[in-house]
Enzyme design. Structure first.
Site, PDB file in Angstrom:
ATOM      1  N   LYS A 192       0.914  -1.379   0.162  1.00 17.22           N
ATOM      2  CA  LYS A 192      -0.223  -0.371  -0.029  1.00 17.22           C
ATOM      3  C   LYS A 192       0.740   0.991  -0.105  1.00 17.22           C
ATOM      4  O   LYS A 192       0.598   2.699  -0.834  1.00 17.22           O
ATOM      5  CB  LYS A 192      -0.442  -0.289   1.001  1.00 17.22           C
ATOM      6  CG  LYS A 192      -1.950   0.578   1.272  1.00 17.22           C
ATOM      7  CD  LYS A 192      -2.732   1.201   2.400  1.00 17.22           C
ATOM      8  CE  LYS A 192      -4.241  -0.713   2.672  1.00 17.22           C
ATOM      9  NZ  LYS A 192      -4.193  -0.419   4.086  1.00 17.22           N
ATOM     10  N   LEU A 246     -17.472  10.097   6.233  1.00 13.90           N
ATOM     11  CA  LEU A 246     -17.281  10.490   5.218  1.00 13.90           C
ATOM     12  C   LEU A 246     -17.845   9.585   3.948  1.00 13.90           C
ATOM     13  O   LEU A 246     -17.797   8.326   5.415  1.00 13.90           O
ATOM     14  CB  LEU A 246     -15.984  10.761   4.371  1.00 13.90           C
ATOM     15  CG  LEU A 246     -14.858   9.568   4.911  1.00 13.90           C
ATOM     16  CD1 LEU A 246     -14.421   8.038   4.048  1.00 13.90           C
ATOM     17  CD2 LEU A 246     -13.752   9.775   4.724  1.00 13.90           C
ATOM     18  N   PHE A 298     -31.746   7.995   2.143  1.00 14.68           N
ATOM     19  CA  PHE A 298     -31.684   6.862   2.348  1.00 14.68           C
ATOM     20  C   PHE A 298     -32.691   5.649   2.615  1.00 14.68           C
ATOM     21  O   PHE A 298     -33.070   5.872   3.689  1.00 14.68           O
ATOM     22  CB  PHE A 298     -30.875   7.415   3.892  1.00 14.68           C
ATOM     23  CG  PHE A 298     -29.271   6.974   3.606  1.00 14.68           C
ATOM     24  CD1 PHE A 298     -28.183   8.065   2.319  1.00 14.68           C
ATOM     25  CD2 PHE A 298     -28.542   6.358   4.121  1.00 14.68           C
ATOM     26  CE1 PHE A 298     -26.851   7.927   2.390  1.00 14.68           C
ATOM     27  CE2 PHE A 298     -27.274   6.062   3.878  1.00 14.68           C
ATOM     28  CZ  PHE A 298     -26.823   6.980   3.038  1.00 14.68           C
ATOM     29  N   GLY A 336     -24.545  -2.233   2.703  1.00  7.19           N
ATOM     30  CA  GLY A 336     -23.564  -3.328   3.498  1.00  7.19           C
ATOM     31  C   GLY A 336     -22.005  -2.475   3.716  1.00  7.19           C
ATOM     32  O   GLY A 336     -22.367  -1.481   4.123  1.00  7.19           O
ATOM     33  N   CYS A 393     -18.303  -0.467   7.339  1.00  4.04           N
ATOM     34  CA  CYS A 393     -19.660   0.601   8.416  1.00  4.04           C
ATOM     35  C   CYS A 393     -20.561   0.678   8.435  1.00  4.04           C
ATOM     36  O   CYS A 393     -20.300  -0.202   9.821  1.00  4.04           O
ATOM     37  CB  CYS A 393     -19.090   1.900   7.767  1.00  4.04           C
ATOM     38  SG  CYS A 393     -17.716   2.476   7.398  1.00  4.04           S
TER      39      CYS A 393
END
Ligand code: UGA
Length: 435
Positions: free
Chosen positions: A35, A148, A251, A259, A262
């Site tokens: 990464k 975020l 929403f 899913g 979070c």
């Protein structure tokens, strides 16, 4: 300011790049060499719109560096902790080992007066405990949750709806606040709402925001179940109740459910923490929220098997979408990959595609057949399943799609297609909670 960011995943990499964009000198730290190598080269190790541009400008300006060596955080005044807190295998609670490890690794390199800022989502009470450890070296701790959304992470970080600081009372708290104000000066200058509070409230703001969003989605999915039993249309219902500004339309998209890394794990960790506090009853409804959500996946599997009728073995189903939502390559707790995997286990020939998530999906489930394009997936399929609403799947043309498949049955597990248009082209259309 000189800033370090510990953890360079979906949260930390974006945060590091955004802080450099705000003009700070930032060092991002992660234990994953692969990464870090990608980030050093200015390329994003995962798909996030706008991130590659931010990384390459930060890296080429010299303001943004990446390392696997914790010693490189020395010299930074503010240290953000942005590591993951996944669900513990076989339990509801969050695994805090990455947070603990980040603090362990940071402590030897902190100087008196430094500020450690938690961004990870943690069970309430964690910050107070970590603060004691951080204070042993003369540093202070603040909790500054992140809101975020993947797919909009850059915008949400640079132009957040609000900033929340959890800080201790007294002078050290005031100093922590002043440092955070300096970090976020240009964001605050745009009148971004700022909430300054204690640790527990800051931790709970994050968890309760995600619990509320998950509840909103499960509410509309519960209405979809009732709609299915009565012939009502949940999408029209959502439009109608959404006009009430107190409810709002966002929403309220019924479908295969939520899913990602979070919402699912956060509601479970919240339940576990509330039970530890002897307040399990207060959030017992979140268990129902979770169950409603998972029942939608069962429903999609049922719709596919029912469409194939008797013998499902070896029948080809095109699965469009693998990521947990569009504009992301994240397959953590993805309803799409879960449904595809379950269909595969039933012996169905699942041919799956996604614009960004195939590599990640293949690592988790190498047994499925993956193809690069929707056309390849659609070729000779008997049933088409849209399970992640990428733009290119929403825009499929019913006539043209019909020339590729061997059977005109489409299951729209995100309720994003126009049923009338598909039916007019001779398709059997099934949505969720729609007649
Ligand atoms: C979520 C929150 O929205 C962010 O505010 C939060 O910062 C983030 O979690 C986090 O804790 O880090 P994210 O997981 O990126 O962000 O995705 P969302 O946009 O919230 O979507 C979550 C899931 O809900 C997706 O699977 C999506 O398809 C589903 N969803 C969303 C619905 O099924 N219906 C809807 O109406 C909206």
């Amino acid at each position: 300011m000189r800033i370090s960011v510990i953890g360079c995943g979906y949260l930390g990499a974006v945060h590091a790049a955004a802080m450099a964009e705000l003009g700070h000198d930032v060092v991002g730290v992660d234990v994953d060499e692969r990464k870090i190598d990608a980030l050093r080269a200015g390329s994003a190790p995962f798909f996030e719109p706008g991130l590659p541009e931010l990384l390459s400008s930060g890296v080429s300006s010299g303001r943004l560096t990446f390392t696997t060596d914790f010693a490189d955080v020395a010299g930074s005044t503010v240290h953000f902790v942005a590591v993951g807190t996944p669900q513990r295998p076989g339990e509801l609670a969050a695994d805090l080992s990455y947070v603990e490890a980040a603090i362990d690794s940071l402590l030897p390199h902190l100087s008196a007066g430094d500020l450690v800022v938690g961004k990870s989502t943690v069970p309430v009470g964690t910050a107070a405990r970590l603060a004691e450890r951080v204070r042993t070296v003369g540093a202070e701790l603040a909790w500054n949750p992140e809101f975020l959304r993947e797919g909009f992470a850059v915008k949400d970080t640079l132009e957040p709806d609000r900033l929340v600081y959890g800080i201790p009372a007294g002078d050290t708290g005031e100093r922590a606040r002043a440092l955070l104000d300096e970090v976020y000066a240009s964001i605050l200058a745009r009148d971004t709402p700022l909430v300054v509070t204690d640790y527990a409230t800051a931790e709970l703001v994050k968890v309760s925001a995600n619990a509320f969003l998950a509840t909103k989605i499960s509410f509309i999915n519960a209405m979809a179940e009732i709609a299915e039993a009565t012939g009502a249309d949940v999408t029209t219902l959502a439009d109608a109740i959404g006009f009430d500004a107190r409810i709002g339309r966002r929403f309220l998209n019924a479908g295969v459910g939520f899913g990602g890394g979070c919402l699912p794990k956060d509601i479970r960790a919240f339940t576990a923490r509330a039970e530890e506090l002897g307040k399990g009853e207060a959030v017992a409804f979140l268990k129902e929220v979770d169950k409603i959500n998972l029942r939608r996946r069962d429903r999609v599997v049922e719709l596919v098997t029912a469409s194939l009728s008797d013998d499902t073995a070896g029948r080809k189903v095109a699965v469009l979408g693998l990521a947990f939502k569009p504009e992301s390559d994240d397959i953590r707790d993805s309803p799409a990959l879960d449904v595809a995997t379950r269909l595969g286990k039933l012996g169905i020939r699942v041919v799956a595609t996604d614009p960004e998530a195939i590599d990640n999906a293949r690592r988790v489930n190498p047994a499925l057949e993956y193809v690069a394009t929707a056309d390849e997936a659609l070729q000779d399929a008997e049933v088409v399943l849209i399970v992640t609403e990428w733009r290119e799947y929403r825009d499929l043309d019913p006539e043209r799609t019909g020339t590729l498949v061997s059977g005109r049955t489409i299951i729209d597990a995100r309720n994003v297609l126009d049923p009338a248009a598909w039916r007019a082209a001779g398709w059997t259309y099934r949505g969720l909670g729609r007649p």
